[in-house]
Structure formats: C-alpha cells, structure tokens
Design a protein around this motif. Sequence first.
Motif, mmCIF file in Angstrom:
data_model
loop_
_atom_site.group_PDB
_atom_site.id
_atom_site.type_symbol
_atom_site.label_atom_id
_atom_site.label_comp_id
_atom_site.label_asym_id
_atom_site.label_seq_id
_atom_site.Cartn_x
_atom_site.Cartn_y
_atom_site.Cartn_z
ATOM 1 N N HIS E 4 0.808 -1.218 0.000
ATOM 2 C CA HIS E 4 0.000 0.000 0.000
ATOM 3 C C HIS E 4 0.842 1.270 0.000
ATOM 4 C CE1 HIS E 4 -4.545 -0.274 0.819
ATOM 5 N NE2 HIS E 4 -4.191 -0.889 -0.278
ATOM 6 N N SER E 6 3.878 1.406 -1.417
ATOM 7 C CA SER E 6 4.857 1.300 -2.504
ATOM 8 C C SER E 6 4.283 1.876 -3.790
ATOM 9 C CB SER E 6 5.219 -0.176 -2.750
ATOM 10 O OG SER E 6 5.646 -0.788 -1.554
ATOM 11 N N THR E 7 5.187 2.220 -4.694
ATOM 12 C CA THR E 7 4.762 2.643 -6.033
ATOM 13 C C THR E 7 4.884 1.454 -6.983
ATOM 14 O OG1 THR E 7 6.987 3.209 -6.744
ATOM 15 C CG2 THR E 7 5.741 4.921 -5.580
ATOM 16 N N VAL E 11 7.322 -1.940 -7.095
ATOM 17 C CA VAL E 11 6.850 -3.324 -7.186
ATOM 18 C C VAL E 11 7.520 -4.039 -8.356
ATOM 19 C CG1 VAL E 11 4.832 -4.797 -7.543
ATOM 20 C CG2 VAL E 11 4.656 -2.781 -6.066
ATOM 21 N N THR F 28 -6.538 -0.696 -4.518
ATOM 22 C CA THR F 28 -5.121 -1.058 -4.459
ATOM 23 C C THR F 28 -4.629 -1.058 -5.897
ATOM 24 O OG1 THR F 28 -5.441 -2.341 -2.437
ATOM 25 C CG2 THR F 28 -3.524 -2.888 -3.773
ATOM 26 N N GLY F 32 0.832 6.076 -10.446
ATOM 27 C CA GLY F 32 1.914 6.795 -11.088
ATOM 28 C C GLY F 32 3.256 6.486 -10.448
ATOM 29 N N PRO F 33 4.305 7.134 -10.932
ATOM 30 C CA PRO F 33 5.667 6.792 -10.498
ATOM 31 C C PRO F 33 5.940 7.111 -9.040
ATOM 32 C CG PRO F 33 5.695 8.037 -12.559
ATOM 33 C CD PRO F 33 4.297 8.097 -12.050
ATOM 34 N N THR F 34 5.165 8.011 -8.448
ATOM 35 C CA THR F 34 5.471 8.419 -7.081
ATOM 36 C C THR F 34 4.339 8.178 -6.092
ATOM 37 O OG1 THR F 34 4.690 10.654 -7.546
ATOM 38 C CG2 THR F 34 7.041 10.239 -7.876
ATOM 39 N N GLY F 35 3.167 7.859 -6.600
ATOM 40 C CA GLY F 35 2.022 7.702 -5.701
ATOM 41 C C GLY F 35 1.958 6.300 -5.117
ATOM 42 N N SER F 36 1.482 6.197 -3.887
ATOM 43 C CA SER F 36 1.357 4.897 -3.237
ATOM 44 C C SER F 36 0.240 4.087 -3.875
ATOM 45 C CB SER F 36 1.017 5.087 -1.756
ATOM 46 O OG SER F 36 2.095 5.689 -1.093
ATOM 47 N N ILE F 37 0.488 2.802 -3.993
ATOM 48 C CA ILE F 37 -0.524 1.902 -4.552
ATOM 49 C C ILE F 37 -1.788 1.911 -3.707
ATOM 50 C CG2 ILE F 37 -0.962 -0.572 -4.796
ATOM 51 C CD1 ILE F 37 1.817 -0.764 -6.132
ATOM 52 N N GLY F 38 -1.641 2.163 -2.428
ATOM 53 C CA GLY F 38 -2.806 2.178 -1.543
ATOM 54 C C GLY F 38 -3.433 3.541 -1.370
ATOM 55 N N ALA F 41 -7.206 3.767 -0.649
ATOM 56 C CA ALA F 41 -7.650 3.148 0.606
ATOM 57 C C ALA F 41 -7.150 3.938 1.807
ATOM 58 C CB ALA F 41 -7.152 1.709 0.672
ATOM 59 N N ILE F 42 -5.910 4.405 1.704
ATOM 60 C CA ILE F 42 -5.313 5.183 2.800
ATOM 61 C C ILE F 42 -6.094 6.457 3.053
ATOM 62 C CG2 ILE F 42 -3.298 6.617 3.340
ATOM 63 C CD1 ILE F 42 -1.623 4.396 1.833
ATOM 64 N N GLY F 76 1.371 -4.697 -9.093
ATOM 65 C CA GLY F 76 0.995 -4.250 -7.761
ATOM 66 C C GLY F 76 -0.485 -3.952 -7.626
ATOM 67 N N TYR F 180 1.436 9.786 5.794
ATOM 68 C CA TYR F 180 2.654 8.961 5.847
ATOM 69 C C TYR F 180 3.840 9.735 5.293
ATOM 70 C CZ TYR F 180 -0.409 5.011 6.783
ATOM 71 O OH TYR F 180 -1.320 4.152 7.345
ATOM 72 N N ALA F 183 6.811 7.978 3.889
ATOM 73 C CA ALA F 183 6.720 7.153 2.675
ATOM 74 C C ALA F 183 6.686 7.981 1.403
ATOM 75 C CB ALA F 183 5.476 6.252 2.761
ATOM 76 N N LYS F 185 7.685 9.587 -1.961
ATOM 77 C CA LYS F 185 8.565 9.128 -3.034
ATOM 78 C C LYS F 185 8.782 10.257 -4.027
ATOM 79 C CE LYS F 185 8.019 5.145 -1.110
ATOM 80 N NZ LYS F 185 7.030 4.142 -1.466
ATOM 81 N N ASP F 211 2.997 5.992 -17.790
ATOM 82 C CA ASP F 211 3.561 5.939 -16.437
ATOM 83 C C ASP F 211 2.469 5.905 -15.376
ATOM 84 O OD1 ASP F 211 2.665 8.540 -16.134
ATOM 85 O OD2 ASP F 211 4.636 9.417 -15.782
#
Lengths: 248, 248, 248, 248, 248, 248
Positions: E4, E6-7, E11, F28, F32-38, F41-42, F76, F180, F183, F185, F211
Amino acid sequence: MLLHLSTWPEVEAYLGRSSGLILPIGSTEQHGPTGSIGTDAITAEAIARGVGETVNSLVAPTINVGMALHHTAFPGTISLRPSTLIQLVVDYITCLARAGFTKFFFINGHGGNIATLKAAFAETYTHLVNLNIANADRVQCRLANWFTCSSVYKLAKELYGDQEGSHATPSEVAVTQYLYPEAMKTASLSPEVGKGHGFYGPADFRRRYPDGRMGSNPALATPEHGKQFYELAVKELSNSYLEFLAAE
Amino acid sequence: MLLHLSTWPEVEAYLGRSSGLILPIGSTEQHGPTGSIGTDAITAEAIARGVGETVNSLVAPTINVGMALHHTAFPGTISLRPSTLIQLVVDYITCLARAGFTKFFFINGHGGNIATLKAAFAETYTHLVNLNIANADRVQCRLANWFTCSSVYKLAKELYGDQEGSHATPSEVAVTQYLYPEAMKTASLSPEVGKGHGFYGPADFRRRYPDGRMGSNPALATPEHGKQFYELAVKELSNSYLEFLAAE
Amino acid sequence: MLLHLSTWPEVEAYLGRSSGLILPIGSTEQHGPTGSIGTDAITAEAIARGVGETVNSLVAPTINVGMALHHTAFPGTISLRPSTLIQLVVDYITCLARAGFTKFFFINGHGGNIATLKAAFAETYTHLVNLNIANADRVQCRLANWFTCSSVYKLAKELYGDQEGSHATPSEVAVTQYLYPEAMKTASLSPEVGKGHGFYGPADFRRRYPDGRMGSNPALATPEHGKQFYELAVKELSNSYLEFLAAE
Amino acid sequence: MLLHLSTWPEVEAYLGRSSGLILPIGSTEQHGPTGSIGTDAITAEAIARGVGETVNSLVAPTINVGMALHHTAFPGTISLRPSTLIQLVVDYITCLARAGFTKFFFINGHGGNIATLKAAFAETYTHLVNLNIANADRVQCRLANWFTCSSVYKLAKELYGDQEGSHATPSEVAVTQYLYPEAMKTASLSPEVGKGHGFYGPADFRRRYPDGRMGSNPALATPEHGKQFYELAVKELSNSYLEFLAAE
Amino acid sequence: MLLHLSTWPEVEAYLGRSSGLILPIGSTEQHGPTGSIGTDAITAEAIARGVGETVNSLVAPTINVGMALHHTAFPGTISLRPSTLIQLVVDYITCLARAGFTKFFFINGHGGNIATLKAAFAETYTHLVNLNIANADRVQCRLANWFTCSSVYKLAKELYGDQEGSHATPSEVAVTQYLYPEAMKTASLSPEVGKGHGFYGPADFRRRYPDGRMGSNPALATPEHGKQFYELAVKELSNSYLEFLAAE
Amino acid sequence: MLLHLSTWPEVEAYLGRSSGLILPIGSTEQHGPTGSIGTDAITAEAIARGVGETVNSLVAPTINVGMALHHTAFPGTISLRPSTLIQLVVDYITCLARAGFTKFFFINGHGGNIATLKAAFAETYTHLVNLNIANADRVQCRLANWFTCSSVYKLAKELYGDQEGSHATPSEVAVTQYLYPEAMKTASLSPEVGKGHGFYGPADFRRRYPDGRMGSNPALATPEHGKQFYELAVKELSNSYLEFLAAE
C-alpha cells in the motif's frame, strides 16, 4: 442498416469496412401516469436507428430491459439485476468480438443503466483478456446517453425549465409522442410532484415518488418537441459515433 | 396491447381483469445466405402481437437475443449462455410475479431456446418459492413455439415438403418477407445443403452447415406464404393462450 | 469397464484406443407409492453398464441426482437447480476433455433432465472454446434416453397401453424390479390417477398428481418385463453408441 | 435403508421417527498405478451403508464426484470446482430440509473434500436462514471421514507404518479389495515414491507425485485387511452417528 | 515493505528479486464481551508486517472481512459467504499472477477462514490454468495460521492451560492489547462459558455460546503476553516464509 | 469509534442510539511513479475515521481492494471484478442489516468504484427484499467520494489548476504525504503526460497512460496541502453524514 434485417454474409462484408456497432439499450419501467413503460427503449431504439442511417453503421437489436430495480414497486416494470445485466453484456460482446467487432457504441435511454453498464464494460474487457481473444486489447465500449446530449439538454431547459425533472420527463415523453402519436396518454397530474429526494429500494422509491414522476411535468410534451429532440440527438450522437470510430 | 406503450396505471387496471402476459422470445443468429439474422425475433414478435390483439392481452417487449451458441461461428450472431438466459428469465418473472402476473405465455421463434427456457422455468418456480412471494405456487410459464403449431407444420409440408429443412426454413423466411418485404434478400443457393447431422460446438456446426442452412431451401419462400403462416400461427396460438388462461 | 474400478494407467491405455465415454444420469425423486426414489438412476446405471460391456466402453460413475425440482414437494426427492447441474456438467466435461475424451454419451433415465442437459451441452462447448482446450472443437455430447428407445416404447405400449403413463411408469418400475427384486413394494393404488395436466412448480405438481404417479399403473410391472426392457434398451443403445463413435 | 430403494411414503414414515440422513461422499480420481479411480466413493458408500444398517438410518445416494482438482493431470479424474460443489450441497440440503430432515451426517472418503464441504455447510446454513425455511436453525451437518477414525488409523499404523502414506494408501486400497476382489490390480511399484511435499496446482501435483501415490505402498493391501478396516469404520461411525442424533 | 505504501515501479523492481507476497487475512466478528471485533484482522496484519520486515518481503493490504457466518447472530460481525470469498481470492491471485507473483503466503488470524481458503486455492489454480496464464503451473498459495504456530501454542498452554479455549482466546486478545493498549476492555465474565460443543448455523452458535466466548477466559490476557505471542509468531512465520520461498 | 476496536456489546449499545455506519472503501492500484498503490484506501480510511470522530459514529473496516481492472497492466494492482465486488457489498450489508444497521455511508477514495458500488446498492436493496429481512425497506446506502467534495475540488483547482489531472492527482498524493510523510517518493516525472483520452481495457490504459498518471503532476503535492484537503473533506463529509442520518 439493422443487424436484425441483415444476413450473415452482409455482416461479413460490413466487417470488411467497419468494426463498429451501435447497440441501443433502454428499460421497461414505469414512466409516471402518462408515460409509456417502454419510453427508454423506444427512444433509444429510434435514435440509434437514426444514427445508424446517418453514419451508415450497423445497429444491433435493442436491449429493451435494463436495470430498473428501483421502479419495481410499480406494476409493469421489468428489471434485470445488475449482476445479470453484466453477464448479458459480457455474452453480447464476447460473441461480437470473436466475429471481429471492436467498437461498441451503446446508445442509452435510461439513467439507471449507466452504473451497471460501466461495470459491465470493465468486466467484459478483462473477460476477453482471460479468453485470449485475438483483438481483446482493441475492444472499446462507449456509453452515449441521448438525454445528456448538450443540445438535448439545452432545448429541454428552454422548453420546460425546472419542469423537465429527472424521470418521466417531458423531453423523453415528447420523443415517444413523436414516434407513437397514437399512443399518447393523458391523465390529471398533480401539480405537486416528488422531487429532489435521494432514493434507495423499490418501496422507498414509491413512497417518495407516489405517481412515479420525479419532479417532471410530462403534460408539457408535444410530438413537435419530440421531433426536435429526436433530430438533435441523432445529429449529436452521429458526430460522437464518427469521432469514436476515428479515434485510436 | 403492448406493455411498452402502456402506462403503469393501465397495467394496474389490466391486472384487475387478467393475470396473463404474452412474452415473445426470438434469437439473433445467422439464418443462411438470405435469411435475416433477426428472423426468430421478428417472427415471434409479430405473431405475439397478433395474438395479443386477438385475445386482448398484454404483450411484453421481445427477448430478441436467446440461446444460439451453436451459430456463433457465423458473424452477426449474438447469444446468451444458457446460464445467463436462465437468470434473465428468473429476473423477468420475479418482477412480474411480484406485481401480480401469474400466467406467462412465451411465444418462441427459435428451437435453440426450448431447452434453456424449460430449465429456466424450473429454476424460476423454485426461486419464487424461496423468496416467499405471495402467489409463487400459482405462477405458470408456458412455452409455445409458433413454428411447431400443427397448422403451420402442415402448410409447410404442403408447400415445401423436404425442402422445409430445420433452420433458415422457407416458412420462417416467408414470414419475415411478409413483414419486411423491403428487406428480402436473394443469393444463389447451392442445391447441396447440409442436413441430417447432429451438431455440437460452433465450429462443428459451421463445418457441417457451411452456409448456415440446415436442409432448407429458403428460395421457395414468398411473402404470400408468409401471410398464411402468420395468420395460422396467430389463430392457433390465440386458442392456446385462451386455454392456458382458462385452465386451473 | 467401469471408470470407478479402473486405474489411471488403464484409462490412459483406453484413451489410446477410444475417446468415448458413457455417462449414466438419473434422478433422486419420488416415483409414486410403490416406485423407488432412485428409479431413474438405478435404471440408467444398469443399462449404461450393460451397454459398456456390450461395446467394450468405459462407463463413468452415475450422476444420481439430476433436475427434479417439480418433485420436491414429496419427501425424499433431491434435486439440483438447473444452473447447478449446468455447472456440474461443465466441470465433468472440462476435466475429461483435457484428458483426451471427446465423445460423451449420456444414458439418461429421467425426462426432467433433458432440457437442462441440452442447455449444459451448449454451455460446455462454448466454455471449452473459451478455455482454448486442444480438442474443444471435437468434443461431442450425445443424450440418449433409454425410455424413449423405440423398442422400449413399443413394448411398453403392447404390455400396458395407456396405463404406461408418463411418470412412475410400469416399464421403469419393472426394470427396478428386475434389478432389485428384493426391494419390490406394493400399495393399494387408486384407479384414479392424475394425468394429462401440464404442471409448473412443486406445490402445483403435487396438487395435480397427489400420489406422485402421472397417469401410470405401476402395479402392472413384473421383473420379467423389466428384464425385457433392460435387454431391449441395452441392445438399442449399444447400436446408438457405436454409431455415435463412428460418426465424424 | 437406502433412499434410492425407498418410496416416498416410506420416507414420510421415516421422518416420523427420525430426521437423520447419512450421505456418502467420495471422489473420482487417480489412486496410483493400482488403486481404483473410484476408491473414495466405493469405500464411503460401502461404509455408509454398513452404518445405515447398524443404526437403522436412511442412506442417501453417493456423491461420487467431489473436489479433486489437484488430481486432474491424471486421466480419468473428474472433479467439481469448489464453487460448484458448494452449490450442489446447498441444493441437496435445501430440498431435504424442506422435507423435514435436519441432521445430515456426511461419511466422506476423500481428504480433498473436507475444506470445500466445511465451506459448503456454512454457506448452506445461511442460505436456509435467507430462505426462511421452518427448521433452518435446527439444521446440522456433520462431516465424518472414515479414514480418520481412530480405530482405522491405529490399525493402519500397525499394519503399514510409514508405508501407509497419504494417498492411494494401502488401507483404502484394502477396503476396495475386500469389496471388489475381482477388480484387484497389480503393477510394479517403484520403491521410491513422492512424499512429504506440499502441492499446489494439477501439473505441480503430478511433477511431485509422478505415479500418483503420496508416500504409500498399496502393494501391502489385502482383502482381509480391508474387511478389518471396513468393520472398524462401520462400528466407530455408527457410534458417532448415534451421538450426533442424540445431541441437541 | 507494504504494498500500500509502494509505487508500481517499486513493485516492478521487487519482482526482479522476488516473486513472493505476504497476504494478511483476518475477520470482522464478535470476540466475546471484551475482545475486539477486529481481533483476527488486527493480529494477522501486525504479524504479517512483522514478518515482512524480518524477511524483507512485500506485504499486501489486509483482507479484513473473511468467513464468519457462524458469528453473524452477534451485532458487528461482517462475513462473506464462502462462495464470495472464493471469488475474491481468485480475483486477487489472478491480478497478481499476471504481474509475475507466484508465491502467495497467507498469514491468517481466523480459524473459520481455513476451509474456505483451501477451497479457494484449489479453485484458483484451475482458474489460472483455464486462463492460460504464463506461470499458472508455478503459482503456489500457502496458508499459515499464526495461532497454530507451535511456539505460540506452547506458550498459550503454559500461560492459560484449558482457559485458552478456542475463540476469544486470551492469546489473541493479548496480542490486540499489546498493539492497542488504549482499546483494552473489561467486563465481568461469567466463570461458566460454553465449550466443547460442535456448532452449526448462526442462531445455533449463539445458543451454545451466549456471550460469544468458546471455552476461553480472556481476562487472563495482558499486553506483555501479547508482545511475547507477537514475537514468537513473527519469528516462526518468518522461517516458514523463507522455507516456502526456497522450496521448489 | 472503530468497529474493529469495539466489542459486540458495544455495538449492541451503539445500535440503541444509531443505525448509521461509515464504510471506507478504496483501491489497491498504481498511482503513477510516485504515488502509493494504496492511495485510495489510505485516504478513504483516514478521512472516514476523521468523520467518525467528528460525528461520533461507528466506522467499519476499510474495503481496501475495489474495482481497478483498468489499472491491472501495472504491477501491484489488485482488483475485484465488478461481479465480485457486488457480491461482497451484498454480503456486508446483509449481515449488518440483520443486526439492525440501516444507514450505510460509504466514504470512497476511488473513482473506479463508483459505477460498481451504485450497481451493488441496487442489487443489495432487492436482495434484502427477497430475503424478507425486517427493515429491508429502510436500508439506505449513500456514496460519498471525498475527492468530489466541493471544498476539496475548489482547493485543488486553486493549488494545481490543470495539473490536478484525474489520476495520481497531487491532491490525493498530498493526503498520503500528510498521513505517511515517511513514505514520500520522488521520481523524475516527464512533463508530458497522457491525458484526455477515454480508455478501455488494461493494456489500452497502459498504452495511453504509460507511467500511470492521467494528466496530473503529483510533484506539486506537499504534506501541508494534504492536511488542508484532509480537514476540508472531514468537515464536508461530516455534514453530509449528519444530513444523511437526519433525512427520512
């Protein structure tokens, strides 16, 4: 060019020049005291055929029962559950994509179909990938609601203002009057009409909108208006379809 | 009396005098080199409407895509999977039974629908019991294929003998010619035609019946024949419907 | 040669000489006051094994619960919903087709299974195509009802005339008597028996056919008759199976 | 007392004295080079019938195809998907609970069924509540694996030690030899046998267990052993069944 | 390393060095008068993250609603039906296997999930084969319950003996106290507690276990115990995960 | 008040004063290249908890995997199929409605969930009617997307103008940075970014948006912005929730 009146060799020839298909989708649901239960299917079908003629495209048979569960407390309404409608769309597109169609243009007459259709498109794309169908990655479904065409919306505002409402609207009733003048119905409509509520299940919907109208005054509709709406929608959606075909 | 052109108060009033509904069901599938892809839906719809007028019954919108998986190797065919069609029928009848309908008379134009419809009826009866719907035990679905009417069958034998075949038949093509004379198609039909085979999956079907016909010679069809078939079917099915309504 | 008593290397060897498989399918449902609930499974299984021995073919385990929803108002009946039975058949054939079987010969003991099985076959063919299974296009399912064999039908007419009826028939009861003479049951059967009705849901069925028989007089059955029916069915279906294997 | 050889009035009478039912469930899957594909169904059925006689309970027809997807890389294996088997169990119990049965005792011959059956029981309980079935809250499903009976396990350890293994075991093969001595098979079994691996999909399973055995030496089995296992299982499960019936 | 946080390029890089993924799964269900409804999800998530840090593995978001139908007679419980949870797992693994993950390590906090997860894994393996996904045959799902770790079990026995029970146990409550000391709850717990019963549907469960505990005395739990359990579970499961990755 | 940290007696007490529940739902998926996969949800979870504290309402555990099939060509991403998500929502609401909850307020962080959630709500209402659940007609589901709050939208326009884009937006990234900060990026983002395209299947999406960003410049995000967005969303949605509870 109607798929229903075509032969398979004609479809084969058509696929040599186009991979586009227009699919009308409506609903079978109450439309207030004077509106036809088939309003959404009737209007979508007629407009889709108009577009088909304008742009020389094949038109599939009309999906005339859609997602109208919230109207099911009124007799005469027939609805698929969203999960059924999703499977139906998956089945349609799977058959047609195997045959070579890739551009699916749904002309929709019912707001209640929108969410389920979008869900169905997503389910379909992944289903086709799962099936390893040749052109899976090129299949595109586009949703085009005739009643949200900007030209249609503008005219409805001019003619009816707030009395357009959002269900059993004078604009959609007008189109049915233009197409089936012999089936025009009248009734004394209460000047008070449910509006502005959210709604939830079928019984809740009927409590809030006791005669089925949502803020609308369909008594304002005329067949002449209907002709105008029809022509505006056909024109605007014909352009949309051509852009859709031309786009990558 | 078409459900699509009725209002919900009209349906409510109708339910005060009848709990019967006629549901046309066809298919969207190849019908040989000259037959319309919508033949089964077109014929079922027209005959259902004729019956509806004769017996003063409400007619539902046509289910125009049915179970035609075996035709899907020909372009233009659209089919539901049997499991989807079963859910569709369950959804239709659940809505309508809640509203008070109990006698469902399906006028069918496609042999390939028969098995799945019978399965769907069984699934539906038990579904309604599971839902504790008031009249669940009184709901009755009847399947009536216009093309197996004895009067229709007899005339087809007289006019065409063995060349009636079993798909893309001159009798069904004739009905479409009567209804849509402007859409008549011609093609040079090979005198040799696949017939008498069993068949299995879609590719197998096309191997055995390469132009889509099954033992038929649709070139024998005429619009005049079509009118005769139409009238025989309407008459015979009208009687069937009235018997169905009258029966316990 | 029974699949259940074979090892996998024996099946592998068998597939080197044949891709055919016999699948008995019956039902678990009331068969009137004297008929065994397992009549349809018992008879289908025995006849299938007889055919298997005659033609030296592998016989799968019996599907002993089928589609009998209309009998579920009588205690002891077990039924799958049609949608479940379709998935069951899809699962069976998918496993077996992956292993190399292509010719599936269902020996059926229950009229109520016919529609759902036909629907299941269509669903299966398309499922196999979707899975890209090697021999998908060569998979063939054939439905063979032992009780509609012409030799069986002829003998039943001779022995019982109209008292054969259509459920809990003396012919099927006779076969169970031949196979399980120790389980023969007697009861005083009313000379009046429901017959000739259509039927719909489970409660409706029981109202029309209060003791479960449909126009039949199973008291006419004897084990000797059963032996005759059994032998006729085995002989006729053995020929059918060989023709099925030999056909393209 | 076998459900298949009973009439519905006998079942009705039975329900007057008991609401318990024994349901044998097995599998149709490879059992190594010498084991019968039907081992799990054959053993479960025989033991269930033995229990039924001992405790005077009704025994349902055997579910002879279960959840054996991991064995499907060996020819002859037939498996339901877990989702199909869940629906099958739901359908069975729904029919039987409506008839008045409440205590369902599954005698199981296949370890691979356990997880799916437990899932199916949970799904079923909630399904019955959703259906508002009268005795929904009193329905109880119990899973009893004959091969995990403590007396069976103890004897297997004594007779075979580590060579019992966990699939195509000498104990289960022995029971089939006792029941079908005429179907005993021999083959030269490699002393080296896959064991102790986890396993995952079908191809993975076959890589790890190339001849289908899991750490077992079925050559140790004898029909006499089989008789012992059978009798121990019948005795122990009869007691379990009576306790199950007696418990609240 | 949390999925969650990670980018996708991270991954992608991770997949260059590992194809393993840790998936925490819990439940949302009553845990007696003092236990948190999220106990199983909270503990599984924390332990999974601890393992992830220890072994430098990616951790997926927590599946925090699982199979808890038997707890649904207590307010606050949310459960998927087993058939829904199976589809959820199929969907998760299908997405992740397409991306290149092959080793799925489920850290589970709820006994009620075990059966359905095992069924889901079997369904998933075959689904991937059906989809012809590249690495289908290499996909492996492993179920690891933190509460059945031998070190955890041993400590629970030492600390609580029989009062550990089997639901709303002091060991799991202790872990939540360690993680959320501010959310510790107290209540007067009856010294008499349901235990040792089998259980069936939701209402039956509540009858047997009226306050939701199953033979446990969660009043014995302390945050310090929780820390010990947490650390033991993380250590033992980290080893299990590394063995799982290393195994063929 | 978090459901996960509550006990069932606390939930029982809560139901004595409120029948409302807040359900956060995210996704999930690549951002993009810098955003969290979650990200979705976060953000939904944090804002939902903020609303829960503000209005003293219970908050359910987060549905952290939603409908993101179009993002599945990026590693991911995990997505449910729409048909699975519909069943999940049906299961959640069925459990909770049986317990007495009637007002369900979904705080959503992902545009791709909207269509499927609306479809799911319709399916759920009818499911509850079919189950004859006591308060079926009073159950109401409301969808509230935090990112379409007018105050949020206004601030995003002010801060980012056109660079807000429609996926991996600076506004949502900012909220994750606020929550966060450890975290965060960075990556060199191409000034050229896909935008304005429709999109269809997963491969198509990735072609158009290589991307993963859709017209956005997430490099503009700061944790301070995130705090502002968070507070605006909490405030606006708290008011929406109270209106929802108060409305009939």
